[in-house]
Design a protein around this motif. Structure first.
Motif, PDB file in Angstrom:
ATOM      1  N   PRO A  78       0.825  -1.212   0.000  1.00  0.00           N
ATOM      2  CA  PRO A  78       0.000   0.000   0.000  1.00  0.00           C
ATOM      3  C   PRO A  78       0.861   1.265   0.000  1.00  0.00           C
ATOM      4  O   PRO A  78       1.740   1.428   0.844  1.00  0.00           O
ATOM      5  N   ILE A  79       0.603   2.137  -0.962  1.00  0.00           N
ATOM      6  CA  ILE A  79       1.298   3.414  -1.077  1.00  0.00           C
ATOM      7  C   ILE A  79       0.248   4.514  -1.049  1.00  0.00           C
ATOM      8  O   ILE A  79      -0.590   4.598  -1.947  1.00  0.00           O
ATOM      9  N   ILE A  80       0.297   5.328  -0.003  1.00  0.00           N
ATOM     10  CA  ILE A  80      -0.617   6.461   0.110  1.00  0.00           C
ATOM     11  C   ILE A  80       0.171   7.725  -0.171  1.00  0.00           C
ATOM     12  O   ILE A  80       1.097   8.061   0.565  1.00  0.00           O
ATOM     13  N   MET A  81      -0.179   8.396  -1.240  1.00  0.00           N
ATOM     14  CA  MET A  81       0.474   9.663  -1.544  1.00  0.00           C
ATOM     15  C   MET A  81      -0.134  10.718  -0.628  1.00  0.00           C
ATOM     16  O   MET A  81      -1.359  10.825  -0.519  1.00  0.00           O
ATOM     17  N   LEU A  82       0.725  11.436   0.062  1.00  0.00           N
ATOM     18  CA  LEU A  82       0.329  12.461   1.031  1.00  0.00           C
ATOM     19  C   LEU A  82       1.018  13.743   0.594  1.00  0.00           C
ATOM     20  O   LEU A  82       2.211  13.910   0.818  1.00  0.00           O
ATOM     21  N   THR A  83       0.271  14.639  -0.059  1.00  0.00           N
ATOM     22  CA  THR A  83       0.929  15.736  -0.744  1.00  0.00           C
ATOM     23  C   THR A  83       0.099  17.005  -0.806  1.00  0.00           C
ATOM     24  O   THR A  83      -1.127  16.953  -0.700  1.00  0.00           O
ATOM     25  N   ALA A  84       0.771  18.120  -0.993  1.00  0.00           N
ATOM     26  CA  ALA A  84       0.097  19.408  -1.166  1.00  0.00           C
ATOM     27  C   ALA A  84      -0.441  19.561  -2.587  1.00  0.00           C
ATOM     28  O   ALA A  84      -1.211  20.479  -2.864  1.00  0.00           O
ATOM     29  N   THR A 104      -4.529  14.833   0.395  1.00  0.00           N
ATOM     30  CA  THR A 104      -3.897  16.140   0.229  1.00  0.00           C
ATOM     31  C   THR A 104      -3.637  16.810   1.576  1.00  0.00           C
ATOM     32  O   THR A 104      -4.370  16.604   2.542  1.00  0.00           O
ATOM     33  N   LYS A 105      -2.550  17.586   1.600  1.00  0.00           N
ATOM     34  CA  LYS A 105      -2.192  18.403   2.762  1.00  0.00           C
ATOM     35  C   LYS A 105      -2.878  19.754   2.602  1.00  0.00           C
ATOM     36  O   LYS A 105      -2.945  20.254   1.483  1.00  0.00           O
ATOM     37  N   PRO A 106      -3.338  20.367   3.661  1.00  0.00           N
ATOM     38  CA  PRO A 106      -3.374  19.832   5.030  1.00  0.00           C
ATOM     39  C   PRO A 106      -4.396  18.707   5.117  1.00  0.00           C
ATOM     40  O   PRO A 106      -5.354  18.650   4.355  1.00  0.00           O
ATOM     41  N   PHE A 107      -4.189  17.805   6.078  1.00  0.00           N
ATOM     42  CA  PHE A 107      -5.042  16.640   6.198  1.00  0.00           C
ATOM     43  C   PHE A 107      -5.569  16.509   7.625  1.00  0.00           C
ATOM     44  O   PHE A 107      -4.976  17.017   8.566  1.00  0.00           O
ATOM     45  N   SER A 108      -6.673  15.826   7.750  1.00  0.00           N
ATOM     46  CA  SER A 108      -7.240  15.506   9.057  1.00  0.00           C
ATOM     47  C   SER A 108      -6.486  14.298   9.612  1.00  0.00           C
ATOM     48  O   SER A 108      -6.365  13.273   8.930  1.00  0.00           O
TER      49      SER A 108
END
Length: 136
Positions: A78-84, A104-108
């Motif tokens: 599993p790859i979760i992209m966490l990005t602006a 997406t950032k900002p994130f909960s």
């Protein structure tokens, strides 16, 4: 053993926040600060899940995702992209290159933990170490 999450981000404040959040939630956390370190980390120890930033030095997250997916050993990781990068075109690119999810950032923090648990197959109310073994 606790599930291991590889956090890949070049922003120290994001890395620290994610480390604290995930460790408090019961996960083992490893860190890579750029795309090259991410690939090297996965080659030496396959985590249970990767949180991957898109914009980083040396190799961006899109390239890292594509590289990992090209290796049959990591096709189901599993790859979760966490990005602006929040435009639909970036989301579509990340998913097309093999990301499992895109946040997406900002994130909960609540939503992030729910997404991580869902992709690890951990019930929302369960302690991670009781439901999944550590590193693959």
């Amino acid at each position: 053993m606790k599930p291991t999450i590889l956090v890949v981000d070049d922003e120290p404040s994001i890395v620290l926040s994610l480390q604290v959040l995930l460790q408090r939630a019961g996960f083992d956390v490893r860190v890579a600060r750029n795309g090259e370190e991410a690939i090297q980390s996965v080659e030496s120890f396959t985590p249970d899940l990767i949180l991957l930033d898109a914009m980083m030095p040396k190799r961006d997250g899109f390239d890292v995702c594509q590289t990992l997916r090209a290796n049959s050993d990591w096709k189901t990781l599993p790859i979760i992209m966490l990005t602006a990068k929040s435009r639909d075109v970036e989301r579509q690119k990340g998913m097309a290159l093999g990301a499992t999810d895109y946040i997406t950032k900002p994130f909960s923090t609540r939503d992030l933990l729910a997404t991580v648990r869902r992709h690890l197959g951990i019930p929302a109310d369960a302690a991670p170490e009781t439901t999944l073994g550590g590193g693959r």
